[in-house]
Design an enzyme around this catalytic site. Sequence first.
Site, PDB file in Angstrom:
ATOM      1  N   CYS A 256       0.821  -1.221   0.000  1.00 47.07           N
ATOM      2  CA  CYS A 256       0.000   0.000   0.000  1.00 47.07           C
ATOM      3  C   CYS A 256       0.852   1.267   0.000  1.00 47.07           C
ATOM      4  O   CYS A 256       0.333   2.353  -0.250  1.00 47.07           O
ATOM      5  CB  CYS A 256      -0.933   0.006   1.204  1.00 47.07           C
TER       6      CYS A 256
ATOM      7  N   HIS B 112      -3.184   7.194   3.056  1.00 39.96           N
ATOM      8  CA  HIS B 112      -3.586   5.902   2.505  1.00 39.96           C
ATOM      9  C   HIS B 112      -4.990   5.623   3.028  1.00 39.96           C
ATOM     10  O   HIS B 112      -5.250   5.726   4.229  1.00 39.96           O
ATOM     11  CB  HIS B 112      -2.595   4.828   2.949  1.00 39.96           C
TER      12      HIS B 112
ATOM     13  N   ASN C 110     -10.176   0.179   0.680  1.00 42.05           N
ATOM     14  CA  ASN C 110      -8.709   0.247   0.591  1.00 42.05           C
ATOM     15  C   ASN C 110      -8.282  -0.361  -0.747  1.00 42.05           C
ATOM     16  O   ASN C 110      -8.440  -1.559  -0.958  1.00 42.05           O
ATOM     17  CB  ASN C 110      -8.127  -0.529   1.781  1.00 42.05           C
TER      18      ASN C 110
HETATM   19  O1  UT7 Z   1      -3.287  -1.206   3.870  1.00 37.90           O
HETATM   20  C1  UT7 Z   1      -3.064  -1.708   5.151  1.00 37.90           C
HETATM   21  C2  UT7 Z   1      -4.031  -2.837   5.270  1.00 37.90           C
HETATM   22  N1  UT7 Z   1      -4.640  -3.104   6.490  1.00 37.90           N
HETATM   23  C3  UT7 Z   1      -5.204  -2.245   7.357  1.00 37.90           C
HETATM   24  O2  UT7 Z   1      -5.149  -1.058   7.266  1.00 37.90           O
HETATM   25  C4  UT7 Z   1      -5.970  -2.882   8.471  1.00 37.90           C
HETATM   26  C5  UT7 Z   1      -5.928  -2.111   9.752  1.00 37.90           C
HETATM   27  N2  UT7 Z   1      -6.858  -2.695  10.713  1.00 37.90           N
HETATM   28  C6  UT7 Z   1      -8.177  -2.425  10.681  1.00 37.90           C
HETATM   29  O3  UT7 Z   1      -8.652  -1.684   9.832  1.00 37.90           O
HETATM   30  C7  UT7 Z   1      -9.039  -3.027  11.777  1.00 37.90           C
HETATM   31  O4  UT7 Z   1      -8.209  -3.698  12.694  1.00 37.90           O
HETATM   32  C8  UT7 Z   1     -10.127  -4.013  11.238  1.00 37.90           C
HETATM   33  C9  UT7 Z   1     -11.222  -3.210  10.542  1.00 37.90           C
HETATM   34  C10 UT7 Z   1      -9.529  -5.021  10.288  1.00 37.90           C
HETATM   35  C11 UT7 Z   1     -10.772  -4.743  12.393  1.00 37.90           C
HETATM   36  O5  UT7 Z   1     -11.349  -3.824  13.317  1.00 37.90           O
HETATM   37  P1  UT7 Z   1     -11.003  -3.934  14.877  1.00 37.90           P
HETATM   38  O6  UT7 Z   1     -11.789  -2.887  15.543  1.00 37.90           O
HETATM   39  O7  UT7 Z   1      -9.507  -3.867  15.027  1.00 37.90           O
HETATM   40  O8  UT7 Z   1     -11.573  -5.359  15.248  1.00 37.90           O
HETATM   41  P2  UT7 Z   1     -10.793  -6.595  15.875  1.00 37.90           P
HETATM   42  O9  UT7 Z   1      -9.896  -7.241  14.837  1.00 37.90           O
HETATM   43  O10 UT7 Z   1     -10.184  -6.189  17.177  1.00 37.90           O
HETATM   44  O11 UT7 Z   1     -11.990  -7.597  16.137  1.00 37.90           O
HETATM   45  C12 UT7 Z   1     -13.038  -7.294  17.076  1.00 37.90           C
HETATM   46  C13 UT7 Z   1     -14.173  -8.258  16.873  1.00 37.90           C
HETATM   47  C14 UT7 Z   1     -13.734  -9.712  16.757  1.00 37.90           C
HETATM   48  O12 UT7 Z   1     -14.713 -10.531  17.395  1.00 37.90           O
HETATM   49  P3  UT7 Z   1     -14.460 -11.117  18.874  1.00 37.90           P
HETATM   50  O13 UT7 Z   1     -13.219 -11.960  18.743  1.00 37.90           O
HETATM   51  O14 UT7 Z   1     -14.271  -9.912  19.739  1.00 37.90           O
HETATM   52  O15 UT7 Z   1     -15.714 -11.879  19.134  1.00 37.90           O
HETATM   53  C15 UT7 Z   1     -13.790  -9.985  15.277  1.00 37.90           C
HETATM   54  O16 UT7 Z   1     -14.031 -11.342  14.956  1.00 37.90           O
HETATM   55  O17 UT7 Z   1     -14.831  -7.950  15.657  1.00 37.90           O
HETATM   56  C16 UT7 Z   1     -14.982  -9.150  14.862  1.00 37.90           C
HETATM   57  N3  UT7 Z   1     -14.980  -8.794  13.471  1.00 37.90           N
HETATM   58  C17 UT7 Z   1     -16.118  -8.563  12.784  1.00 37.90           C
HETATM   59  N4  UT7 Z   1     -17.411  -8.561  13.134  1.00 37.90           N
HETATM   60  C18 UT7 Z   1     -18.336  -8.264  12.189  1.00 37.90           C
HETATM   61  C19 UT7 Z   1     -13.911  -8.652  12.638  1.00 37.90           C
HETATM   62  N5  UT7 Z   1     -14.339  -8.334  11.406  1.00 37.90           N
HETATM   63  C20 UT7 Z   1     -15.700  -8.274  11.462  1.00 37.90           C
HETATM   64  C21 UT7 Z   1     -16.709  -7.980  10.520  1.00 37.90           C
HETATM   65  N6  UT7 Z   1     -18.004  -7.997  10.932  1.00 37.90           N
HETATM   66  N7  UT7 Z   1     -16.421  -7.682   9.238  1.00 37.90           N
END
Ligand code: UT7
Length: 335
Positions: free
Chosen positions: A113, A248, A278
């Site tokens: 990215c 980004h 993204n």
């Molecule tokens: O170009 C660089 C590429 N990558 C990035 O920029 C990614 C950067 N990270 C992010 O944008 C965020 O970390 C995410 C959007 C990917 C995830 O959001 P988060 O607030 O960090 O969530 P998390 O990974 O801490 O997960 C919290 C909960 C989990 O459930 P449990 O374990 O607490 O029950 C996940 O399974 O949210 C759940 N979860 C979802 N729930 C509904 C993760 N994705 C989803 C979803 N829908 N799409």
Amino acid sequence: MFVHITGTGSYLPERVVTNEELAASLETTDEWIYSHTGIRSRHIAADDESTSAMAVHAARAALASAGLMPEQVGLIIVATSTADYHAFPSTACLVQEALGAKNAAAFDLQAACTGFIYALEAARGMMQVNPCPTLVIGADMMSRIVDWTDRNSCILFGDAAGAVVLEANDVPGGIWHAILKSDGSGAQLICREGGSRQRVDSPCKMHTLEMKGRAVFNFAVKVFDEVLCGLLQRSGNAFGDLACVIPHQANARIVEAVARRMGVPLATFHMNMETTGNTSAASIPVALDAAVRSGKIKDNDLMAMVGFGAGLTYGGILMRWRGKAGQPKAAGPSA
Ligand code: UT7
């Protein structure tokens, strides 16, 4: 000698996929995706589209806005992680042929990215030696490499291409400072297997992207702040001097966290991920093109672009925007 961006262009595939559409086959909701990312929809390429085809659309628009013909281009760099072919030919060579840029050298650059930022700085360096009009393109078809059953990652990404024309001359301004960084200790935080670590006789498998989202989020907020402050320190400017920052377009919550941490107004950051998601290497040039065309960036504005991504890689560019004013003067009649 100064290196200016004198034209911008972008391309987004026609098909729009909303969060609701994803929620029909994934355990997720529009509310969760929007509240955690700021994304509502993304563009997804048709089966018969390719990264090079998207790049060609964006490049044609950038050349038109700079008023240049393809044969005037001396160098084409395509930043991509989703090249048309696994290794070669490069996507840049396919773009060179499709454009009819018969005088251009062409190569791909991979910094995920952050690829567009790396490619801009690579081009600026090469233009010190050979100051030819240069096309820098960021293009990625993330829909082909994400795991559409993984709600932790697939909801983030979209397909697109963005391009700029660079021209070198003695008009003051243009690209001023650059910071390029890497941290391979985080290599496994965003990874797609299936390269030369896989033996040729191992069972063929299409590998998809795997990501540790929360760790990437924390990394992004930290390095974004580091890069932006580093660029301003080098130039002797304060955040208030910046007319616009193009981040980004990974996640609006990352940008909000950066603004909070730096104590600066969110309005300075130009965001369009709500409708693009993204798009990896395309994300910054696509957002830049939108900002320029909407008049958000004007002549003499101080502006920055900041990227981060797999590798891990990160970096930024600080520039004094001259746009059309940065174009070389047309040669007058010889005496
Ligand atoms: O170009 C660089 C590429 N990558 C990035 O920029 C990614 C950067 N990270 C992010 O944008 C965020 O970390 C995410 C959007 C990917 C995830 O959001 P988060 O607030 O960090 O969530 P998390 O990974 O801490 O997960 C919290 C909960 C989990 O459930 P449990 O374990 O607490 O029950 C996940 O399974 O949210 C759940 N979860 C979802 N729930 C509904 C993760 N994705 C989803 C979803 N829908 N799409």
